[in-house]
Design a protein around this motif. Sequence first.
Motif, PDB file in Angstrom:
ATOM      1  N   ASN A 141      20.608  16.282 -30.002  1.00  0.00           N
ATOM      2  CA  ASN A 141      22.041  15.536 -30.384  1.00  0.00           C
ATOM      3  C   ASN A 141      23.376  16.687 -29.488  1.00  0.00           C
ATOM      4  OD1 ASN A 141      21.809  12.664 -32.337  1.00  0.00           O
ATOM      5  ND2 ASN A 141      20.377  14.288 -33.416  1.00  0.00           N
ATOM      6  N   ASP A 146      29.039  11.368 -25.299  1.00  0.00           N
ATOM      7  CA  ASP A 146      29.303  10.717 -25.939  1.00  0.00           C
ATOM      8  C   ASP A 146      30.357   9.899 -24.958  1.00  0.00           C
ATOM      9  OD1 ASP A 146      29.356  11.561 -28.669  1.00  0.00           O
ATOM     10  OD2 ASP A 146      31.023  12.935 -29.044  1.00  0.00           O
ATOM     11  N   SER A 148      32.045   5.828 -24.614  1.00  0.00           N
ATOM     12  CA  SER A 148      33.028   4.788 -25.644  1.00  0.00           C
ATOM     13  C   SER A 148      32.145   3.089 -24.468  1.00  0.00           C
ATOM     14  CB  SER A 148      34.540   4.479 -25.062  1.00  0.00           C
ATOM     15  OG  SER A 148      34.774   4.522 -23.307  1.00  0.00           O
ATOM     16  N   GLY A 403      27.249   5.004 -29.208  1.00  0.00           N
ATOM     17  CA  GLY A 403      27.901   5.610 -28.231  1.00  0.00           C
ATOM     18  C   GLY A 403      27.495   7.171 -27.750  1.00  0.00           C
ATOM     19  N   LYS A 404      26.137   7.615 -27.487  1.00  0.00           N
ATOM     20  CA  LYS A 404      25.232   8.100 -27.035  1.00  0.00           C
ATOM     21  C   LYS A 404      24.722   8.216 -25.730  1.00  0.00           C
ATOM     22  CE  LYS A 404      26.291  11.235 -31.827  1.00  0.00           C
ATOM     23  NZ  LYS A 404      27.215  12.149 -30.984  1.00  0.00           N
TER      24      LYS A 404
END
Length: 542
Positions: A141, A146, A148, A403-404
Amino acid sequence: MPGHYGGQPAYIMNPRTEHKQGRDALSVNIAAAKAVANIVRTTLGPKGMDKMMVNSIGDIVLTNDGAMILKGMDIEHPTAKMIVEVARTQEEIAGDGTTSAVVTAGTLLDKASDLIEEGVHARVLVRGFENASEKALEILNEFAIDVSEGNRETLEKIASTSMSGKASETNKEILASLCVDAILQISKKGSVNVDNDIILRQEPGKSVDETEILDGIMLNKYRVHPGMPKTVKDAKIAIIDTPLETQKTSNTSKLQISNADEMQNFLAREEDDFKQMADHVIKSGANVVICSKNIGDKVAHYLQKSGVMGIRRVSDDDIRNLSYATGAKIVKKVFDLSEEDLGHAGEVGEEGESTVAKIFIKKCENTKVITILLRGSTEHVTDNLERAFDDALHVINSVFEDGKIVAGGGAAEVEIAQRLRHYASSIGGREQLAITAFADAVESIPMDIAENGGMDATSVILKLRNAHVENPNIGLDIYSGDYLDMVEKGIVDPLRVKTQTIRSASEVATMILRIDDMMRAQKKDMMDVNPEHNIHNYNRPF
């Protein structure tokens, strides 16, 4: 399993039951898990090898897709079945990474076996693996980037990475772009459910670069009667899940006819039944009838006289898709059909000639269902293309939802391993051995990818470790052999694929390590279990 009473053995279990305890049980279970992992290990990476699977009737499947390989194996050993379940869970949740999950689980258990031989208790390993798994997820994490939904370039790179080694390499960019187009097109109308919203259809005999997206649904069917309209605008569609013909009785019966008049009366009543059936469909307002069963010739005759298009013997899956796309209700009894049950489409048309024609249902107002028509030179090509598209669509969708992304090319695994080893040094006792073993197991993925590409795996890992001191995104470009920033290169993976791989592998490994007693009732004609020899059978229909 004998006990002793008064000097005599007392059997409390069927002596034919296979019973293993302690180290023996653990050893057999680990051997079974390793055997499954070793089967798919060579398929890892863009340059992984393929497997040929032949079923009992001689049908051949050539694939390096781990989920497909494991699905086609006839597995006997219960622990091996648990490993296969890992692949199934990985496929359902992440859509990709099945081979990595299985290989990581097998390597974890292999490392555990070595530590147990050195005297480390299984419970210590379980605690260490659970601790390492939680830490690895934290690292992922932190390491994630990130992205979009509107970042089309990144989405195409994700699809391209997923397709590497699975589809036609020369057309990978075109196919990845089609995958992104499909997801973006559906997402405009709400959330995306890949399994329901996107239908994959194969059309062998053409070039891969002719693969295209169709707005609507395509059926490999043709009109029941050549006199029926070939195209219907503003289609009102009836979906019927019962035969439109005279049905046979469940019991054998006889009809005695003594003269010509009785015969004529019988035929007239039968004709009237057909006409009533067709008339009821026509009166409902339907101008397209799609039937999951047969449409009899006489019913088809009446339908075509009224300008109604009929399509028969449509599969259950297609019936469900049509209902979802057009809004038509699936009717079980013909005479229950009403106008409220009809679905709508802007156009239903037949393209092509005779039995090779196809039906296209287009311009469905209240649906987001689309069809991707997969083309390739042979059926084997389109089969592999379908599996590659399915994986790519799921991974793009997971990025839409989460989104990652993380760097690919082994960068994520090496970074996790490096940080876990540093973390292990802060943990006291033998648990740090388990955490280090977990790091080694995670790092086995890039090693296997390098080895499958014909490279020296040890040399690759050492170079990656050194490179990660400066840049955690450095990975191996298997095609050029260079060590590059994978994010800049565009070789990236969804975060969900990596996190689920860690979870699945850790959970199944700890589950197996907790087993110290295995009791298995054997079939009468069953051989003694040998996980290395009886782990799989490729003669299973797939």
